[in-house]
Design a protein around this motif. Structure first.
Motif, short mmCIF file in Angstrom:
data_model
loop_
_atom_site.label_atom_id
_atom_site.label_comp_id
_atom_site.label_asym_id
_atom_site.label_seq_id
_atom_site.Cartn_x
_atom_site.Cartn_y
_atom_site.Cartn_z
N LYS A 1 37.06 -3.52 -28.02
CA LYS A 1 36.09 -4.27 -28.76
C LYS A 1 34.73 -4.07 -28.52
O LYS A 1 34.05 -4.50 -29.54
CB LYS A 1 36.38 -5.88 -27.89
N ALA A 2 34.24 -3.31 -27.55
CA ALA A 2 32.98 -2.62 -27.33
C ALA A 2 32.69 -1.45 -28.28
O ALA A 2 31.83 -0.83 -28.01
CB ALA A 2 32.61 -2.54 -25.93
N ASN A 3 33.78 -1.17 -28.65
CA ASN A 3 33.93 0.26 -29.50
C ASN A 3 33.61 1.53 -28.79
O ASN A 3 32.86 2.35 -29.34
CB ASN A 3 32.77 0.02 -30.72
N VAL A 4 33.90 1.58 -27.50
CA VAL A 4 33.64 2.86 -26.69
C VAL A 4 35.12 3.73 -27.14
O VAL A 4 34.56 4.89 -27.04
CB VAL A 4 34.25 2.21 -25.30
N PHE A 5 36.02 3.20 -27.87
CA PHE A 5 36.91 3.92 -28.55
C PHE A 5 37.85 3.12 -29.40
O PHE A 5 37.54 2.00 -29.50
CB PHE A 5 38.08 4.69 -27.33
N ASN A 6 38.39 4.04 -30.30
CA ASN A 6 39.25 3.18 -31.49
C ASN A 6 40.71 2.73 -30.97
O ASN A 6 41.15 2.97 -29.84
CB ASN A 6 39.35 4.40 -32.65
N PRO B 1 25.34 -4.65 -22.32
CA PRO B 1 25.46 -5.12 -20.91
C PRO B 1 26.89 -4.73 -20.31
O PRO B 1 27.65 -4.28 -20.95
CB PRO B 1 25.32 -6.51 -20.88
N PRO B 2 26.91 -4.49 -18.84
CA PRO B 2 28.23 -4.07 -18.38
C PRO B 2 29.43 -4.83 -18.69
O PRO B 2 29.11 -6.21 -18.88
CB PRO B 2 28.15 -4.17 -16.80
N ILE B 3 30.51 -4.55 -18.80
CA ILE B 3 31.82 -5.29 -19.16
C ILE B 3 32.31 -5.93 -18.07
O ILE B 3 32.70 -4.94 -17.09
CB ILE B 3 32.95 -4.60 -20.02
N PRO B 4 32.47 -7.11 -17.61
CA PRO B 4 33.02 -7.41 -16.44
C PRO B 4 34.37 -6.89 -16.17
O PRO B 4 35.45 -6.88 -17.29
CB PRO B 4 33.28 -9.08 -16.77
N LEU C 1 41.45 -4.37 -19.49
CA LEU C 1 40.09 -3.42 -19.49
C LEU C 1 40.15 -2.50 -20.76
O LEU C 1 39.18 -2.36 -21.34
CB LEU C 1 40.36 -2.46 -18.28
N ILE C 2 41.28 -1.97 -21.41
CA ILE C 2 41.58 -1.43 -22.53
C ILE C 2 41.07 -1.98 -23.70
O ILE C 2 40.36 -1.62 -24.42
CB ILE C 2 42.97 -0.84 -22.67
N ASP C 3 41.66 -3.29 -23.82
CA ASP C 3 41.20 -4.30 -24.59
C ASP C 3 39.63 -4.69 -24.92
O ASP C 3 39.10 -4.49 -26.03
CB ASP C 3 41.86 -5.53 -24.65
N LEU D 1 38.68 3.54 -16.35
CA LEU D 1 38.42 2.48 -17.18
C LEU D 1 37.39 1.36 -16.78
O LEU D 1 36.39 1.09 -17.39
CB LEU D 1 39.60 1.64 -17.65
N ARG D 2 37.44 1.27 -15.30
CA ARG D 2 36.44 0.31 -14.72
C ARG D 2 34.89 0.95 -14.67
O ARG D 2 34.10 0.36 -14.75
CB ARG D 2 36.79 0.31 -13.33
N LYS D 3 34.95 2.22 -14.50
CA LYS D 3 33.70 2.81 -14.72
C LYS D 3 32.88 2.93 -15.77
O LYS D 3 31.84 2.59 -16.20
CB LYS D 3 33.77 4.38 -14.02
N LEU D 4 33.80 3.08 -16.94
CA LEU D 4 33.59 2.80 -18.22
C LEU D 4 33.03 1.48 -18.78
O LEU D 4 31.86 1.40 -19.37
CB LEU D 4 34.64 2.91 -19.17
N CYS D 5 33.70 0.50 -18.22
CA CYS D 5 33.24 -0.98 -18.32
C CYS D 5 32.08 -1.00 -17.45
O CYS D 5 30.70 -1.78 -18.08
CB CYS D 5 34.13 -1.76 -17.71
#
Length: 244
Positions: free
Chosen positions: A193-198, A170-173, A187-189, A161-165
């Motif tokens: 919110k960034a629409n990486v997954f539903n 821009p990168p998600i903090p 991290l999941i939330d 999850l950290r890698k996905l961020c």
């Protein structure tokens, strides 16, 4: 693929540290002269001796650890390491490998080695998942032997999850306002919110996060071995779908 900035900075920083240390170790060598008798009188030999063997050995070990992902059969680097024998024991070897570090650092900084290091990251995750499966298979039903497997699988999920961020633009903090690392659910939330997954995927991830948290806090009666088995299978699929 491009390495996340945080991961790239970690690798570049380590290269810089070992380059600087190698240059220091190089300066620790002093030239010695040895006169030995011969049939024609005597022979004078000169050689270099390191004045701090412990520091040299430490740098050698750290160097090999950093270079390990780059050492493959048939490569020039593999030939150099094999031919050196006691790597770093001589002044010339130290100078040679400081140059190797500089070259690899430059290639990494220019993006030429991104795919290699990403493969290393994937191999590490696969190794941890293999360890988790081993822990689960070696356990006994009815015991709490599945708990370590849940903790280890949760750690793999958190890293993913950290890698996905880091990969987002821009990168998600991955730290909160206080500078503390975010836990699984934030991290999941953020990724949802960034629409990486539903939301459906987010719900699955939260369920696995809940198992990991219960395992880490000693609430062993709140989940079963079958929950951990499903979690492990789900996390493996998640890695394949989102990180490969």
């Amino acid at each position: 693929m491009t390495l996340p900035k945080r991961l790239l900075a970690q690798y570049l920083g380590r290269f810089d540290e070992l380059i600087t240390e190698g240059e220091t170790v190089f300066q620790l060598f002093l030239e010695k002269t040895l006169r030995t008798p011969s049939g024609m009188g005597s022979v004078i030999e000169t050689f270099w001796v390191c004045q701090d063997e412990a520091r040299l050995n430490k740098w050698e070990t750290q160097l090999l650890t950093l270079l390990q992902p780059f050492i493959h059969e048939g490569t020039k680097l593999k030939e150099q390491v094999d031919q050196m024998g006691y790597l770093g024991k001589g002044r010339d070897e130290v100078r040679t490998f400081v140059g190797v570090l500089r070259g690899l650092r430059e290639d990494l900084d220019r993006g030429f080695l991104d795919d290699l290091l990403l493969r290393v990251e994937a191999e590490v995750a696969a190794d941890y998942m293999g360890q988790a499966e081993g822990l689960l298979n070696e356990g006994q039903p009815g015991k709490f032997d599945h708990v370590p497997a849940a903790v280890l699988t949760g750690a793999v999920l958190e890293k993913a999850l950290r890698k996905l961020c880091d990969d987002q633009q821009p990168p998600i903090p991955t730290v909160d306002a206080k500078g503390d690392p975010k836990t699984l659910n934030p991290l999941i939330d953020d990724l949802k919110k960034a629409n990486v997954f539903n939301e459906l995927k987010a719900k699955q991830l939260r369920a696995w996060a809940d198992i990991r948290n219960k395992a880490a806090h000693g609430e062993f009666d709140q989940f079963k071995r079958t929950d951990v088995e499903q979690m492990m299978g789900g996390v493996k699929n998640f890695l394949a779908d989102y990180l490969c």
